[in-house]
Design an enzyme around this catalytic site. Structure first.
Site, PDB file in Angstrom:
ATOM      1  N   HIS A   1      76.331  57.642  48.961  1.00 39.94           N
ATOM      2  CA  HIS A   1      77.437  58.275  48.848  1.00 39.94           C
ATOM      3  C   HIS A   1      78.492  57.997  49.381  1.00 39.94           C
ATOM      4  CE1 HIS A   1      79.640  61.102  46.096  1.00 39.94           C
ATOM      5  NE2 HIS A   1      80.274  61.674  47.209  1.00 39.94           N
TER       6      HIS A   1
ATOM      7  N   SER B   1      84.163  59.982  45.981  1.00 41.06           N
ATOM      8  CA  SER B   1      83.661  61.145  45.424  1.00 41.06           C
ATOM      9  C   SER B   1      84.674  61.947  44.605  1.00 41.06           C
ATOM     10  CB  SER B   1      83.318  62.272  46.569  1.00 41.06           C
ATOM     11  OG  SER B   1      82.431  63.319  45.997  1.00 41.06           O
ATOM     12  N   TYR B   2      85.245  63.092  44.942  1.00 40.57           N
ATOM     13  CA  TYR B   2      86.070  63.686  43.925  1.00 40.57           C
ATOM     14  C   TYR B   2      87.578  63.213  44.278  1.00 40.57           C
ATOM     15  CZ  TYR B   2      88.200  67.660  41.315  1.00 40.57           C
ATOM     16  OH  TYR B   2      88.912  68.218  40.367  1.00 40.57           O
TER      17      TYR B   2
ATOM     18  N   GLY C   1      82.220  70.794  43.864  1.00 42.16           N
ATOM     19  CA  GLY C   1      83.660  71.111  44.012  1.00 42.16           C
ATOM     20  C   GLY C   1      84.442  70.665  45.129  1.00 42.16           C
TER      21      GLY C   1
ATOM     22  N   ASP D   1      73.313  56.189  45.901  1.00 41.53           N
ATOM     23  CA  ASP D   1      73.707  57.712  45.729  1.00 41.53           C
ATOM     24  C   ASP D   1      73.240  58.256  44.401  1.00 41.53           C
ATOM     25  OD1 ASP D   1      75.245  60.051  45.850  1.00 41.53           O
ATOM     26  OD2 ASP D   1      77.038  58.778  44.926  1.00 41.53           O
TER      27      ASP D   1
END
Ligand SMILES: *[C@@H]1O[C@H](CO)[C@@H](O)[C@H](O)[C@H]1NC(C)=O
Ligand SMILES: *[C@@H]1O[C@H](CO)[C@@H](O)[C@H](O)[C@H]1NC(C)=O
Ligand SMILES: *[C@@H]1O[C@H](CO)[C@@H](O)[C@H](O)[C@H]1NC(C)=O
Length: 455
Positions: free
Chosen positions: A424, A190-191, A94, A371
């Site tokens: 990542h 990422s997010y 999240g 990643d």
């Protein structure tokens, strides 16, 4: 006679207006100047200026977003402006990680926090070599960004993050009007694969509705190891784990059997057998770093996160950065501990990518290929879903005579590039190549395809 009176009046009016404008501009410049950071503990001497502080957002401006802005090392007036955003929290799934704690202090900022020692480390591959870089901690509850209404922390999600970040930008440009005309880009990982395109849409639509006054000169964006399409993102994770010998043939087949193509419903995918096999899947990663499968756990410089949190929790550092002025009741942490709920997160942002490509924005999607969390297989499956027309094919790109990664360009205006051997957070593992990538992106130049090519 009459006409000379009118022209006289007009001239006075113009002068008055000019004076008013000059006054408001100087007020704003002074406001930006108040955010200047002059005595950051441990900072090496540098020639560029940097600024940090809060910008109020929300209906009653009860929310305050924290930013840290670095002028380009040389000739900031001629360089583009890049806003960098981080996304995912490291330990729990999240959103909620800080662009200051990650982007600035561990990845691409000029001042890296590399030890518990007193001094910051100057990053020789800082992105402000080629651009003015703005780090924003968003939404409220992340890093130093806060709200005075605790209920706000229960109302967070993609939508409010995009709206508040857009309103931040409008105010930030009023505070730093000298950067308003610069070419503007978004970047993140990422997010931020959600945040960046969603913010780009806000800007795009804001530009169309408001015209001149609040126009933001957005030219494109770049997202890395980005969450963009849940079903293929999950598929790609499974294929990556199998093809890198992390899970067994049996587990691989079981996941394919019970979870199908993950198409149905995000992580509650497919049949009842799916959840248990996915748990087994995650256990396979429990003793290695899913974000960088070939490095020792916490091994790329032991746990820089701990140094970073310690540094930003120092009172002298907070004072120097004009941060935590309201004495928040909780500690600074690199990923939010106070966000309680995430209310909306669409299963895909691919339609947004289509829309923004059609609007003429330059879009680069890059991927560190070691990643396991948002792996290169996920990104390739996701981009494949877009059914774009490749031009020039899949090719290697080079940096200092070595293959730096591979890439493909699409006619519609999107480039997909990998960074070989990077995890990542690509700039942590490949700082020099990620700076080269940024530079080519900003210039809209094809990556170098010859071993000895110079650009
Ligand atoms: C939050 O409350 C504090 C204390 O009343 C005040 O100083 C601060 O300006 C408020 N912040 C915002 C963004 O309204
Ligand atoms: C930190 O930087 C200062 C000023 O550049 C220098 O004098 C000092 O030796 C440095 N300390 C360490 C531990 O590197
Ligand atoms: C803010 O300051 C207070 C008081 O010094 C401190 O206890 C708290 O940990 C700080 N919080 C953050 C998020 O910096």
């Amino acid at each position: 006679m009459a006409s000379s009176i009118i022209s006289h009046l007009l001239r006075s009016l113009v002068l008055l207006l000019a004076a008013a404008l000059a006054r408001s501009r100087s007020v704003e410049t002074v406001q930006g100047e108040a955010d200047r950071v002059t005595a950051l503990p441990g900072q090496p001497p540098v020639k560029f200026r940097h600024y940090a502080g809060y910008v109020g957002v929300g209906s009653g401006k009860e929310k305050a977003l924290f930013y840290w802005f670095f002028e380009a090392e040389r000739r900031p007036d001629e360089k583009p402006l890049v806003l960098w955003l981080n996304g995912e929290r490291k330990r729990r799934a999240g959103p909620g990680c800080s662009s200051v704690a990650y982007g600035e202090a561990q990845e691409l900022g000029p001042f890296l926090v590399r030890s518990n020692g007193p001094n910051l480390t100057l990053n020789p591959f800082a992105w402000n070599k080629v651009a003015n870089i703005l780090f924003l901690e968003a939404p409220v509850g992340v890093g130093f960004s806060y709200t005075n209404r605790t209920s706000d922390l229960r109302e967070l999600g993609d939508r409010i993050t995009a709206k508040d970040s857009y309103s931040f930008l409008l105010s930030w440009f009023r505070r730093f009007p000298q950067f308003r005309s610069h070419d503007f880009y978004l970047a993140g990982e990422s997010y931020a694969g959600h945040y960046v395109p969603q913010l780009a849409v806000e800007i795009y639509e804001g530009n169309r509705a408001e015209r001149k006054k609040s126009f933001i000169n957005l030219k494109g964006f770049m997202i890395g190891n980005a969450v963009i399409n849940d079903a293929t993102d999950q598929m790609g994770m499974v294929e990556y784990a199998w093809s890198h010998a992390i899970i067994s043939d049996e587990l691989h087949s079981a996941i394919r059997k019970h979870c199908g193509t993950f198409q149905e419903d995000g992580d509650r995918a497919a049949g009842p057998g799916c959840s248990p096999v996915l748990r087994a899947f995650l256990r396979a990663y429990s003793d290695i770093d899913i974000y960088s499968i070939y490095t020792p756990v916490c091994g790329y410089d032991p746990c820089t996160e701990d140094y970073v949190e310690k540094y930003f929790n120092r009172e002298d550092v907070q004072i120097a950065l004009h941060a935590n002025v309201t004495r928040l009741s909780y500690q600074y942490s690199s990923c939010s501990e106070v966000i309680e709920k995430w209310n909306d997160s669409p299963a895909t942002v691919l339609p947004i990518l289509h829309k923004l490509m059609n609007a003429g924005l330059r879009i680069w999607v890059y991927s560190g290929d070691t990643d396991g969390r948002v792996p290169v297989t996920s990104t390739r499956y996701s981009i494949k879903e877009m059914r774009l027309k490749a031009k020039g094919g899949w090719r290697a790109w080079y940096y200092e005579e070595q293959v730096a990664g591979w890439f493909v360009e699409y006619e519609e205006g999107l480039t997909l590039a990998t960074v070989r051997g990077a995890g990542h957070q690509v700039p942590v593992f490949a700082p020099d190549r990620s700076l080269a990538l940024l530079s080519h992106f900003l210039h809209g130049r094809t990556l170098p395809t010859g071993r000895f090519s110079r650009s």
